[in-house]
Design an enzyme around this catalytic site. Structure first.
Site, PDB file in Angstrom:
ATOM      1  N   ASP A   1       1.421  -0.017  -4.925  1.00  0.00           N
ATOM      2  CA  ASP A   1       0.204   0.059  -5.741  1.00  0.00           C
ATOM      3  C   ASP A   1       0.006   1.417  -6.419  1.00  0.00           C
ATOM      4  O   ASP A   1      -0.472   1.496  -7.535  1.00  0.00           O
ATOM      5  CB  ASP A   1      -1.049  -0.356  -4.937  1.00  0.00           C
ATOM      6  CG  ASP A   1      -1.309   0.492  -3.706  1.00  0.00           C
ATOM      7  OD1 ASP A   1      -0.454   1.319  -3.328  1.00  0.00           O
ATOM      8  OD2 ASP A   1      -2.398   0.328  -3.103  1.00  0.00           O
ATOM      9  N   HIS A   2       0.379   2.511  -5.737  1.00  0.00           N
ATOM     10  CA  HIS A   2       0.188   3.864  -6.288  1.00  0.00           C
ATOM     11  C   HIS A   2       0.888   4.832  -5.353  1.00  0.00           C
ATOM     12  O   HIS A   2       1.418   4.413  -4.321  1.00  0.00           O
ATOM     13  CB  HIS A   2      -1.308   4.211  -6.401  1.00  0.00           C
ATOM     14  CG  HIS A   2      -2.072   3.917  -5.151  1.00  0.00           C
ATOM     15  ND1 HIS A   2      -1.988   4.707  -4.023  1.00  0.00           N
ATOM     16  CD2 HIS A   2      -2.885   2.882  -4.819  1.00  0.00           C
ATOM     17  CE1 HIS A   2      -2.731   4.182  -3.078  1.00  0.00           C
ATOM     18  NE2 HIS A   2      -3.285   3.063  -3.514  1.00  0.00           N
TER      19      HIS A   2
ATOM     20  N   HIS B   1      -1.487   3.332   4.704  1.00  0.00           N
ATOM     21  CA  HIS B   1      -2.527   4.042   3.948  1.00  0.00           C
ATOM     22  C   HIS B   1      -2.702   5.422   4.560  1.00  0.00           C
ATOM     23  O   HIS B   1      -2.632   5.571   5.782  1.00  0.00           O
ATOM     24  CB  HIS B   1      -3.840   3.251   4.019  1.00  0.00           C
ATOM     25  CG  HIS B   1      -4.863   3.713   3.026  1.00  0.00           C
ATOM     26  ND1 HIS B   1      -5.542   4.892   3.172  1.00  0.00           N
ATOM     27  CD2 HIS B   1      -5.305   3.156   1.877  1.00  0.00           C
ATOM     28  CE1 HIS B   1      -6.356   5.040   2.137  1.00  0.00           C
ATOM     29  NE2 HIS B   1      -6.235   4.000   1.340  1.00  0.00           N
TER      30      HIS B   1
ATOM     31  N   GLU C   1       0.809  -1.216   0.000  1.00  0.00           N
ATOM     32  CA  GLU C   1       0.000   0.000   0.000  1.00  0.00           C
ATOM     33  C   GLU C   1       0.852   1.279   0.000  1.00  0.00           C
ATOM     34  O   GLU C   1       1.703   1.463   0.872  1.00  0.00           O
ATOM     35  CB  GLU C   1      -0.924  -0.026   1.230  1.00  0.00           C
ATOM     36  CG  GLU C   1      -1.821   1.196   1.386  1.00  0.00           C
ATOM     37  CD  GLU C   1      -2.723   1.458   0.199  1.00  0.00           C
ATOM     38  OE1 GLU C   1      -3.369   0.506  -0.275  1.00  0.00           O
ATOM     39  OE2 GLU C   1      -2.786   2.607  -0.262  1.00  0.00           O
TER      40      GLU C   1
ATOM     41  N   THR D   1      -5.991   1.438  -5.460  1.00  0.00           N
ATOM     42  CA  THR D   1      -5.512   0.053  -5.367  1.00  0.00           C
ATOM     43  C   THR D   1      -6.193  -0.839  -6.401  1.00  0.00           C
ATOM     44  O   THR D   1      -5.544  -1.669  -7.046  1.00  0.00           O
ATOM     45  CB  THR D   1      -5.796  -0.550  -3.971  1.00  0.00           C
ATOM     46  OG1 THR D   1      -5.413   0.365  -2.975  1.00  0.00           O
ATOM     47  CG2 THR D   1      -5.058  -1.854  -3.783  1.00  0.00           C
TER      48      THR D   1
HETATM   49  C1  GP9 Z   1      -8.760  -0.835   0.689  1.00  0.00           C
HETATM   50  C2  GP9 Z   1      -7.348  -0.694   0.256  1.00  0.00           C
HETATM   51  C3  GP9 Z   1      -6.953   0.731   0.144  1.00  0.00           C
HETATM   52  O1  GP9 Z   1      -9.268  -2.098   0.628  1.00  0.00           O
HETATM   53  O2  GP9 Z   1      -7.116  -1.391  -0.890  1.00  0.00           O
HETATM   54  O3  GP9 Z   1      -7.575   1.331  -0.899  1.00  0.00           O
HETATM   55  P1  GP9 Z   1      -7.001   2.599  -1.665  1.00  0.00           P
HETATM   56  O4  GP9 Z   1      -7.634   3.792  -1.024  1.00  0.00           O
HETATM   57  O5  GP9 Z   1      -5.525   2.619  -1.538  1.00  0.00           O
HETATM   58  O6  GP9 Z   1      -7.417   2.383  -3.055  1.00  0.00           O
HETATM   59 MN    MN Z   2      -3.886   1.565  -2.136  1.00  0.00          MN
END
Ligand code: GP9
Ligand code: MN
Length: 633
Positions: free
Chosen positions: A471-472, A412, A253, A297
């Site tokens: 992921d980003h 996150h 994340e 994500t």
């Molecule tokens: C939530 C997690 C985070 O299930 O994947 O989401 P995001 O806000 O990073 O897309």
């Molecule tokens: Mn994410």
């Protein structure tokens, strides 16, 4: 003075009763998570707003009998909708969506169990309907039913004011709630069940109509483009290197590449990930970009599984979760792989439950599979270390070879962490977001290290390959000032901004011995062909927009979803063509480069990027894969 109903119009009574009942269902029957007083407040008002909106329509009927009829049937139908969702919720912990309702398998599942899901006390949900029914039939003469023009306008204006107020608060609480479309629970919580159903209906019809007008005609054009620009005939040097092995994919994340091999307050941020870079079994891609948009994500998952681009607006997991795909789990299924996702969040977040089922994941270990307590969670939920710890037993129990995806959560936004889990100090700048980012990144780094050890202890390590990908971005452009301070730059230029979209990408093959740091440009779109080829799976008949990262013969650019790109030589963003190595804009300058050649340099790739994004969009909007049989050779 004797109380007469006539002073209060029936539609107002119906609004209060129906609103109250809906609130009780929201608050006590659905397990909607409420994080603050504002969310409590929105949840409290939205049932009344929705009820008022619909019952107030009754003032426009001239005849009294029509008004009464409208009110009682509205109360009945509204109750049936709430009740149907309640029963559905008891089975799926989710709200009804149109596609789900019409999806054969789900409906069948539900109809067999529906009786067991209804409780005797459910009869109480209909009490107000009976009462309204009684009032509207037996006492109808006691109500005011001739509304003046003013009264009607008032009812209408009030409806809009209430609705606007509700949407305003919802938008405040959850920005881009509608365009991002990320979770049914959020939608219901913020705008209510009825507005959610309307939203779902609009979304559904839009998607359906685009699909209706599509036919298979475009497929040859797409195949042609791919054959000419993307596909390579040579086999990469790593083809088959991981044949028959388990795959463990870790979606880390919000981890960006700028933390790798870097320090904060003189301390290493990611000691484990840094050590992996030098590991002889690991390939590290230092110029690997995320290509996600609003679906965050889920967009990265979409890119990885399909090698197609997500959409420029909304989350494709949500808007096109029912399409035909030819995703990695589907392909691996044909090669006897068992596939599973591990993620300790609500299964309907990003519509994952539907999408995963659609692309043939065998199992989704969602929040229900984990023991989540106040002590072992922080921020968005279960702490990463706990999460990996609790996942191992499941991983040991599933059939091999497996294809598994682990999605971490602790790092996150807003990057909360308990004191006891902080092993490095936050940064010191005007952005608390950036400051707190470093300790949570470190926490995830430690969690991944611990997971590697657990895999070894469980005897799963040797027969697996492990992929780790950010992921980003975690730090948005809003924190540029703090970021420039951290990176010791005067400012974050558009060029720097693009470079900050790099996320770490590791491929770890135990026992391989030939790992190295790769500098060629790469992106999430490349993961699917790279992985399939490593597993020894041919992709000749497949349609994808990425390259095998172990090929030399590659398309030479990475397209970001907004049309910006990184090519071998240039970076194009904000209408500026930059030299990729120096970071200098190509523009008319003393060295004699004229304006024309400056823009021309990026032009050919700009056209390719546009073309490629639109071909991918056509596939998604038109659901074109339904016209292709990918198994046919
Ligand atoms: C939530 C997690 C985070 O299930 O994947 O989401 P995001 O806000 O990073 O897309
Ligand atoms: Mn994410």
């Amino acid at each position: 003075m004797k109380f007469t109903w006539g002073r209060i119009p029936l539609y107002v009574i119906a609004t209060i009763l129906f609103g109250l009942k809906t609130y009780i269902v929201y608050r006590f029957m659905f397990s909607i998570e409420l994080e603050n007083v504002m969310q409590e407040f929105i949840l409290l008002i939205n049932p009344f707003v929705s009820a008022f909106l619909i019952f107030a329509i009754s003032v426009w009927f001239k005849k009294q009998s029509r008004q009464m009829k409208f009110i009682r049937y509205t109360a009945l139908i509204g109750t049936i909708i709430v009740f149907a969702n309640l029963v559905f919720y008891r089975s799926y912990t989710d709200f009804i969506t149109l596609p789900q309702l019409f999806q054969g398998s789900n409906a069948a599942d539900l109809s067999t169990s529906v009786l067991t899901l209804i409780k005797p006390y459910d009869i109480l949900w209909f009490i107000d309907v009976v009462f309204i029914w009684y009032l509207s039939r037996k006492k109808q003469d006691t109500f005011e039913t001739r509304y003046s023009r003013k009264g009607k306008i008032f009812a209408l204006a009030m409806s809009f004011v209430l609705l606007a107020g509700n949407f305003f608060l919802a938008e405040l609480e959850r920005p881009q709630l509608f365009s991002r479309a990320f979770d049914r629970e959020y939608l219901v919580k913020n705008i209510g069940l009825f507005n959610y159903h309307i939203y779902d209906l609009v979304l559904h019809s839009k998607v359906k109509s685009q699909r209706v007008f599509a036919d298979g005609n475009e497929i040859p054009v797409i195949r042609n483009y791919i054959d000419e620009n993307i596909r390579s005939d040579e086999k990469s040097e790593l083809f088959g290197v991981a044949e028959g092995k388990n795959v463990i994919f870790i979606s880390a994340e919000s981890i960006q590449s700028f933390v790798i091999n870097n320090e904060v307050n003189g301390q290493e941020i990611t000691p484990f990930l840094n050590s992996l870079m030098d590991d002889e079994d690991t390939y590290y891609f230092e110029n690997f970009y995320h290509q996600t948009e609003q679906g965050k994500t889920s967009d990265s998952e979409f890119l990885v599984e399909n090698s197609l681009y997500p959409l420029s607006r909304g989350a494709v997991f949500f808007t096109h979760g029912q399409n035909e795909y030819n995703a990695t789990p589907e392909i691996l299924h044909e090669h006897d792989y068992f596939s599973a996702v591990f993620h300790a969040n609500n299964k309907s977040f990003w519509n994952r439950d539907q999408m995963y089922e659609n692309i043939n994941y065998d199992y989704f270990y969602d929040i229900e599979s984990y023991e989540v307590t106040d002590e072992n969670s922080v921020g968005w939920g279960l702490k990463d270390k706990e999460y990996f710890e609790q996942s191992i037993k499941y991983l040991q129990s599933i059939e091999q070879p497996f294809y598994t995806k682990f999605i971490t959560l602790t790092n996150h936004f807003p990057f909360e962490l308990d004191e006891e889990d902080k092993t490095i100090e936050p940064y010191d700048s005007n952005s608390n977001t950036l400051n707190n980012f470093f300790p949570t990144v470190r926490y995830t780094d430690e969690a991944i290290e611990q997971f590697f050890n657990q895999l070894k202890d469980a005897g799963l390590y040797e027969d697996s390959i492990i992929i780790i990908m950010g992921d980003h971005y975690g730090i948005s452009a809003n924190h540029n000032k703090a970021m420039s301070q951290y990176l010791d730059k005067d400012e974050i230029t558009p060029y720097d901004h693009v470079q900050l979209q790099r996320v770490p990408f590791y491929i770890h093959i135990p026992g391989h011995g030939k790992g190295e740091v790769k500098s060629e440009i790469a992106g999430q779109i490349d993961v699917k062909p790279t992985l399939l080829h490593m597993l020894g799976i041919e992709t000749d008949n497949d349609i994808y927009f990425g390259n095998d990262l172990f090929h030399d013969d590659r398309k030479g650019f990475v397209a970001l979803r907004n049309g910006d790109f990184i090519s071998d030589d240039y970076i194009y963003t904000s209408d500026i063509c930059y030299d990729r190595q120096s970071g200098e804009p190509l523009e008319a300058d003393e060295s004699g480069l004229d304006n024309e050649s400056a823009t021309n340099a990026c032009h050919p790739t700009m056209e390719k990027v546009e073309k490629e994004l639109s071909l991918s969009d056509n596939i998604v909007y038109g659901d074109l894969f339904r016209f292709i049989d990918f198994d046919e050779k």
